[in-house]
Every structure is written in C-alpha cells, then in structure tokens.
Design an enzyme around this catalytic site. Structure first.
Site, mmCIF file in Angstrom:
data_model
loop_
_atom_site.group_PDB
_atom_site.id
_atom_site.type_symbol
_atom_site.label_atom_id
_atom_site.label_comp_id
_atom_site.label_asym_id
_atom_site.label_seq_id
_atom_site.Cartn_x
_atom_site.Cartn_y
_atom_site.Cartn_z
ATOM 1 N N ARG A 154 -17.949 -4.100 9.687
ATOM 2 C CA ARG A 154 -16.585 -3.588 9.787
ATOM 3 C C ARG A 154 -16.588 -2.232 10.473
ATOM 4 N NH1 ARG A 154 -12.780 -4.594 4.601
ATOM 5 N NH2 ARG A 154 -11.933 -2.658 5.445
ATOM 6 N N ARG A 205 -10.161 6.860 4.199
ATOM 7 C CA ARG A 205 -9.482 5.717 3.558
ATOM 8 C C ARG A 205 -9.252 6.001 2.078
ATOM 9 N NH1 ARG A 205 -13.468 1.289 5.152
ATOM 10 N NH2 ARG A 205 -12.280 -0.093 3.792
ATOM 11 N N ARG A 252 -21.955 -1.725 2.042
ATOM 12 C CA ARG A 252 -21.344 -2.888 2.670
ATOM 13 C C ARG A 252 -21.325 -2.738 4.185
ATOM 14 N NH1 ARG A 252 -15.173 -3.884 0.966
ATOM 15 N NH2 ARG A 252 -14.640 -2.326 2.524
ATOM 16 N N ARG A 291 0.813 -1.216 0.000
ATOM 17 C CA ARG A 291 0.000 0.000 0.000
ATOM 18 C C ARG A 291 0.844 1.261 0.000
ATOM 19 N NH1 ARG A 291 -4.908 -2.536 2.275
ATOM 20 N NH2 ARG A 291 -6.617 -1.046 2.338
HETATM 21 P P1 AMP Z 1 -8.418 -3.700 3.706
HETATM 22 O O1 AMP Z 1 -9.288 -4.819 4.173
HETATM 23 O O2 AMP Z 1 -7.332 -4.179 2.754
HETATM 24 O O3 AMP Z 1 -9.198 -2.541 3.146
HETATM 25 O O4 AMP Z 1 -7.631 -3.146 4.973
HETATM 26 C C1 AMP Z 1 -8.292 -2.575 6.086
HETATM 27 C C2 AMP Z 1 -7.363 -1.675 6.855
HETATM 28 O O5 AMP Z 1 -6.238 -2.423 7.326
HETATM 29 C C3 AMP Z 1 -6.764 -0.546 6.044
HETATM 30 O O6 AMP Z 1 -7.611 0.595 5.984
HETATM 31 C C4 AMP Z 1 -5.489 -0.256 6.828
HETATM 32 O O7 AMP Z 1 -5.753 0.471 8.014
HETATM 33 C C5 AMP Z 1 -5.050 -1.653 7.261
HETATM 34 N N1 AMP Z 1 -4.162 -2.265 6.253
HETATM 35 C C6 AMP Z 1 -4.411 -3.349 5.464
HETATM 36 N N2 AMP Z 1 -3.376 -3.641 4.685
HETATM 37 C C7 AMP Z 1 -2.418 -2.721 4.965
HETATM 38 C C8 AMP Z 1 -1.117 -2.471 4.469
HETATM 39 N N3 AMP Z 1 -0.569 -3.222 3.509
HETATM 40 N N4 AMP Z 1 -0.425 -1.440 4.994
HETATM 41 C C9 AMP Z 1 -0.934 -0.653 5.965
HETATM 42 N N5 AMP Z 1 -2.165 -0.820 6.465
HETATM 43 C C10 AMP Z 1 -2.914 -1.837 5.974
#
Ligand code: AMP
Length: 200
Positions: A134, A145, A128, A89
């Site tokens: 969530r 986000r 969602r 990310r």
């Molecule tokens: P996601 O399910 O991929 O949208 O991830 C949910 C949350 O987890 C994100 O908004 C971040 O806060 C954290 N997160 C997930 N993957 C990463 C990553 N590779 N680097 C930093 N934070 C992450």
C-alpha cells in the site's frame, strides 16, 4: 436489515474482522478504502483523483466518498444488511449516511468500535506496509493518517454514543477473541430486536 459500522483507527483490524462478519452474517461489505484502491489500480479518472489524498494520508473529500458509497450501496439493496468499513469518517458523512438509510427505513443498528493503543497501531501498519504494497503505509503518512483519524473521525464516537448504538471492543486481544466479542455484540442486538408474541 442488519446494518453495522465497523469503526476504528487505521490498523485496528477492521478489514480482517469485516471479512469474518461477512462470512458469518452474510452482509454486504462496503469499504470505501477498498473501492478507492481498486480505482487507483485500474487507473480510472476517479482513481487518479483520489490518489493525491490517499497517498498523502488525507481524507478524500466528503462529496466523493459519499457519492461512491451511495453508488455501491444502491446496487446491493437486496442484501440482508451492510457492513460499513472505513465509512463514515466525518460527521458530514455520518449525517448523510443516516439520512440515506432512514429514508429507506433501514437505519444503522450498531457501531462496533475496535480499540487499539496508538503505538500498537503504528507498529501494525508499519509491519503491514512491508508486504501490503500500500502506497500509504509509510511512517510519515501513517502518522498523518492517525492524526486525521483523531481530528476528523473520532468525533463520531460521541455522535453514535448519543444514538445509543456504540459498542467498544478491545482490539488488542487475539483475532479470534475480538471476533467472538463482535459476534456477541451482534447477537445480543438481534436478540433484543426479536418481537415477543403477546400471549392472551
Ligand atoms: P482505509 O483502507 O479505510 O484505511 O482507507 C484508505 C484511505 O482511503 C484513507 O486514508 C483515505 O484517504 C481514503 N478513504 C477511505 N474511506 C474514506 C472515507 N470514508 N472518507 C474519506 N476518505 C476515505
């Protein structure tokens, strides 16, 4: 090894498409978001540590994301390949992932970007949130986000374009059509890698 990054903003359908890719190509799914949510549900020290970032829509610090991703990946080095979902990310994460994979001679093959217009993303995530449960699916956090995505994650687009690995797919189409396009991209890649025997 077939190593793929599924790339895109929150709400672009990466998770849904990853599940299908895993089923068809038998890859190991590595989602840092899923991993962190699991830790939060189990109320582990790591779960408590990452909650403050996730619940406010910020990224978890690179060193934590990298450490957890490495730990998980190193347990599955015997799989036919990985699908990285929600990772990397940041540029720091992408560079670290490249060196980890290159050391092992198993570089990223393709970065598949699922592209969806911002207002549609917002609608999808808010919809969602009503049933996902969530903690980070509410309006203010979703806006943040998306902002974090633009500022910290979008620079990866040129990073992978420069490597010639970036493939953009229209994520506004129905799920089956998006999947068909993803499969086409993967199959074209695999075809291009086939060694053609030399006929003497
Ligand atoms: P996601 O399910 O991929 O949208 O991830 C949910 C949350 O987890 C994100 O908004 C971040 O806060 C954290 N997160 C997930 N993957 C990463 C990553 N590779 N680097 C930093 N934070 C992450």
């Amino acid at each position: 090894m077939l190593n793929i990054i599924i790339f895109g903003p929150p709400g672009s359908g990466k998770g849904t498409q990853s599940a299908r890719i895993v089923e068809k190509y038998k890859l190991k799914h590595l989602s840092t978001g899923d991993l962190f949510r699991e830790e939060m549900e189990n109320n582990t020290p790591l779960g408590r540590e990452v909650r403050k970032y996730i619940d406010t829509g910020h990224l978890v610090p690179d060193e934590i994301a990298l450490r957890e991703l490495y730990n998980r990946a190193s347990k599955h080095m015997d799989s036919p390949g990985f699908i990285f979902d929600g990772f990397p990310r940041t540029i720091v994460q992408a560079e670290a992932l490249d060196s980890m994979l290159e050391e092992r001679g198993i570089p990223i093959c393709l970065v598949i970007s699922v592209e969806v217009a911002e207002e549609e993303l917002f609608k999808r995530i808010m919809g969602r949130g009503e049933d996902s449960g969530r903690s980070d699916d509410n309006e203010k956090i979703v806006r943040r986000r998306l902002q974090v995505y633009k500022e910290q994650t979008m620079p990866l687009i040129s990073y992978y374009k420069e490597q010639g690995k970036f493939v953009a797919i229209n994520g506004m189409a129905p799920v089956d059509q998006v999947f068909a396009k993803i499969c086409h991209a993967i199959d074209t890649y695999r075809e291009s890698q086939k060694v053609i025997p030399v006929v003497e």
